[in-house]
Design an enzyme around this catalytic site. Structure first.
Site, short mmCIF file in Angstrom:
data_model
loop_
_atom_site.label_atom_id
_atom_site.label_comp_id
_atom_site.label_asym_id
_atom_site.label_seq_id
_atom_site.Cartn_x
_atom_site.Cartn_y
_atom_site.Cartn_z
CG ASP A 61 -1.80 1.20 1.32
OD1 ASP A 61 -1.62 2.16 0.54
OD2 ASP A 61 -2.70 1.18 2.19
CB SER A 141 -3.99 13.75 -14.70
OG SER A 141 -5.28 13.95 -15.23
CE1 TYR A 153 -7.01 10.85 -10.12
CE2 TYR A 153 -7.36 12.73 -11.56
CZ TYR A 153 -6.86 11.47 -11.35
OH TYR A 153 -6.19 10.82 -12.37
CE LYS A 157 -3.29 11.60 -10.89
NZ LYS A 157 -2.21 10.60 -10.90
#
Ligand code: NAD
Length: 263
Positions: A61, A141, A153, A157
């Site tokens: 992880d 991204s 998110y 990024k």
């Protein structure tokens, strides 16, 4: 070819990471797949081993810094010194508003997507420094460059791109290069699921790109392999969009004066 060189790919059990692992194996690297998905990781490793390269799955992880550090030791013990590190482990969310977002999910998203990238870069860069050689490729991204309604998110990024720049300067004096790729939408299991759930509209997605082509995982893997290779020996600190022209097309197509050839 690069005999006896080792590449680590986090998130290598699926999607972009799995494609990167296969592509780097084809370039001659032995591969360590680090992921929480054991089934997918074993499948990636088995498929690569069938091509004649060494490949091993390591359960990890990336949000857990101590776990990443322990696995970094295990990778170098089992496969040898790591030359290339790709940080593709990540979670991809649905649309949310900042005011209503689920803060527990927000926290987990940052732990995996941003802190997971930090942990992986720390553990493998520390091992590359004494050898004064290495290449790290992070996964940004189109979200690294433009605001999209993914508040857990999207800023993460952007942070991955900035982290890539910081590391490029910090590690450059050790001849370690750090770059990022910035994919647009790519048809991997999370996007497939979101399209099936009505969370993403493929008509809209295809309509905004400059090219009538949606990148496949192998297109992202090709860019990763290039940035990891000696052909990119003078390149560090960049984010290479692999976006079929999305970053150019979105502002162009929304120009207030209109788009001449669409009128
Ligand atoms: N698919 C897209 O449209 C797209 C676009 C731009 C960027 N990306 C980025 O590419 C990367 C890979 O995404 P993908 O589309 O291949 O998704 P994917 O779900 O196919 O692959 C992600 C992998 O990361 C693993 N993972 C998740 N949490 C983890 C953790 N805590 N520790 C270790 N592994 C973990 C998953 O098990 C999975 O194997 C992500 O960083 C994503 O943000 C994807």
């Amino acid at each position: 070819m690069c005999a006896n060189k080792v590449a680590v790919v986090t998130g290598g059990s699926s999607g972009i990471g799995a494609a990167a692992a296969s592509r780097l194996a084809a370039d001659g690297y032995d591969i360590a797949v680090l992921d929480v998905n054991a089934k997918g990781g074993e499948e990636t490793a088995t498929a690569i081993a069938a091509t004649g390269r060494k490949a091993r799955f390591f359960a990890c992880d990336v949000a857990d810094a101590k776990a990443v550090e322990a696995v970094a030791d295990a990778v170098e013990r089992d496969l040898g010194p790591v030359h290339v590190c790709v940080t593709a482990a990540g979670l991809i969310p649905n649309t949310e508003s900042v005011l209503d977002m689920d803060m527990a999910y927000h926290e987990r998203m940052w732990q995996v997507n941003y802190h997971g990238t930090v942990h992986t870069c720390q553990s493998f860069a520390r091992r590359m420094i004494p050898r004064q050689h290495g290449a790290i490729v992070t996964i940004g991204s189109i979200n690294s460059r433009m605001p999209l309604p993914l508040p857990a998110y999207n800023p993460g990024k952007a942070a991955v791109e900035r982290l890539t720049q910081l590391l490029a300067v910090e590690l450059g004096r050790h001849s370690i290069r750090v770059n990022s790729v910035g994919p647009t939408y790519v048809m991997t299991p999370p996007l497939r699921q979101k399209v099936a759930d009505g969370q993403r509209d493929m008509g809209k997605i295809m309509g905004v790109h400059a090219l009538p082509y949606l990148p496949e995982p192998k297109d992202i893997a090709d860019a990763i392999a290039f940035l990891a290779s000696d052909q990119a020996r003078a390149i560090t600190g960049i984010l290479l969009p692999v976006d079929s022209g999305w970053l150019s097309a979105v502002p162009y197509r929304t120009y207030a004066g209109g788009v001449p050839w669409e009128e």
